[in-house]
Design a protein around this motif. Structure first.
Motif: not given
Lengths: 301, 207
Positions: B173, A194, B177-178, B175, A189-190
């Motif tokens: 990003t 963060a 996971s999308r 990220d 997810a990252s």
């Protein structure tokens, strides 16, 4: 063998051979597919490989017709098994000598030879062997035992479908989607802490900024180096500026907020500086191109 | 990469110096800090091309057949030959900004630079093994994506701290996971000649 299996095997084999054979015989892309197979090397040139592939397609269609018309005869079944053995041998040879080549099995999907191809060839061998032992025609078997026959045909369709690369989007993708729904998306997810903005995002923001437009006459390279310092992200490019004394190589440094992205700001404040590579002195900013103060209206696309 | 070799001993000092210089006397280009604000300025010269130095540039592409010092011998896709001179200010991209050491024989490249009198191209920027594919995502695993490009199945490896994603035109990003199975995506990455897979630099979906 079990009577239902052996009696309906001709039908299943015939449908499978008819589909793959017609694909090879009439397919518009057969020549293209043939060019990727190991046949090219065996036969010397791509035209002959395409011809061979079409011939095999013709044989498959003829066998399919024979299996449908004379299901109780031994010859079509035996010939099908022999064809399956031939496929297996061909795949083994291709796999050993040119594992990257396409199998050309169904004349649609190009893909390296894998488990699917071998399973399909093995299925043809087994189906042919079963068909050779059929003692009742498939139409009378279906008429006699409709329920069992239907179950068998459905099962056979599922097995053949699962082994057909062309159809795997029908079952493989839903299966994978279900797995992700159950166990969550396995991708990170990252990657970092963060709020960490990747350098690529800073470059993306920079390339849409006025500072980039202003520096465009000077910048010549792509991103050379980047680092974070005291809340700034510094991006270094190589450039050349010209004055009366000629052209001078410079480092073009852009410093911007290291948390900013195109999501958080449209007009980032960017510090631009040019440092002469030879004298290591700051070059006055008047070599930057003036940028119109009006922002362009967004274009509808 | 003469300058880089000189700097490898103290790259942080060099960066520190550049940062100080950059932040000390920099011109801040914000919404209106640079350029005329009077009405005439709006009718001044047309906007310069957004791609720097585009007009003076020479391009070359092909596979590297030999590396001799800082000169790359490149066989172009159309039978042409190029000699690409890397300099101490050539930017080299191979999945990420890197140095000349990462360039290998057999790699493909795109180079932009300036024609030199001796027939070589002095490269300003080199992109090694860069690929840009429009694909359909077919599978997602912990460290890779499976996708089809046309009818070709390809594997794209997710590289930690490098692979980024953009959704619906948003910012890049880390990220990932999308990403969804079945989605159409644009993959920017570096081809790996060894196993014909791709290291993904950027996945763009919903564009």
């Amino acid at each position: 063998m079990i009577p239902v299996v052996s009696d309906l095997a001709p039908l299943v084999c015939a449908v499978l051979l008819a589909v793959t054979g017609a694909g090879k015989l009439f397919g518009r892309r057969t020549a293209q597919v043939a060019a990727d197979t190991v046949l090219v090397r065996v036969l010397g040139d791509a035209r002959r490989a395409a011809l061979a592939l079409r011939t095999i397609g013709g044989v498959e269609v003829a066998l399919a017709a024979a299996l449908l018309a004379a299901p109780t005869a031994v010859v079509p079944g035996a010939a099908t098994a022999a064809l399956g053995l031939g496929f297996t041998g061909y795949l083994g040879y291709a796999r050993a000598t040119a594992p990257e080549s396409s199998c050309g099995c169904s004349a649609k999907q190009e893909g390296p030879i894998g488990l699917l191809s071998f399973s399909r060839a093995g299925l043809v061998v087994l189906g042919g062997a079963a068909a050779a032992t059929a003692d009742t025609s498939w139409w009378s078997r279906i008429a006699d035992r409709p329920a069992v026959s239907t179950v068998f045909l459905v099962a056979a369709t599922v097995v053949v479908g699962a082994l057909t690369a062309d159809l795997d989007r029908l079952w493989l993708l839903p299966l994978r989607r279900a797995r992700i729904r159950l166990f969550g998306n396995p991708l990170p997810a990252s990657a970092g802490p963060a709020g960490q903005v990747p350098v690529a995002a800073s470059v993306e923001l920079l390339e849409r900024s006025l500072a980039w437009q202003a520096a465009s006459p000077v910048v010549r390279s792509a991103l050379l180096d980047s680092w974070d310092d005291e809340g700034w992200r510094v991006l270094r490019f190589a450039g050349v500026y010209e004055d009366m004394r000629g052209a001078h190589p410079v480092s073009v440094l852009f410093a911007l907020d290291r948390t900013a992205t195109i999501d958080t700001t449209e007009n980032p404040a960017v510090r631009v500086s040019l440092i002469d590579d030879e004298t290591e002195e700051l070059v006055p900013a008047d070599v930057l191109a003036p940028v119109p103060s009006r922002t362009a209206l967004p274009l509808a696309t | 990469m003469r300058q880089n070799h000189e700097n490898t001993g103290r790259p942080l000092d060099r960066r520190r110096f550049l940062t100080t210089a950059a932040l000390g006397g920099a011109t801040i280009v914000g919404a209106s800090a640079l350029g005329g604000l009077d009405a005439d300025a709006a009718f001044a010269e047309p906007m310069p091309s957004l791609d720097p130095a585009i007009t003076k540039s020479a391009f070359a592409e092909g596979r590297i057949t030999r590396i001799k010092g800082s000169v790359l011998e490149v066989a172009g896709s159309y039978g042409d030959q190029h000699l690409i001179q890397l300099t101490n200010v050539t930017s080299i991209w191979k999945l990420r900004p890197t140095t000349a050491d990462a360039v290998k024989v057999g790699d493909g490249l795109y180079a932009r630079g300036v024609d030199m009198p001796d027939g070589t191209i002095a490269a300003d920027a080199v992109w090694v093994n860069i690929v840009n594919l429009y694909v359909t995502i077919r599978g997602i695993a912990k460290d890779r994506l499976h996708f089809t490009h046309g009818s070709h199945e390809t594997v794209g490896h997710v590289v930690p701290d490098t692979t980024t994603a953009s959704y619906l035109g948003g910012a890049l990003t880390p990220d990932l996971s999308r990403v969804r199975i079945g989605q159409a995506a644009q993959i920017l990455g570096a081809w790996r000649p060894a196993d014909d897979a791709i290291d993904i630099a950027r996945v763009t979906v919903g564009h």
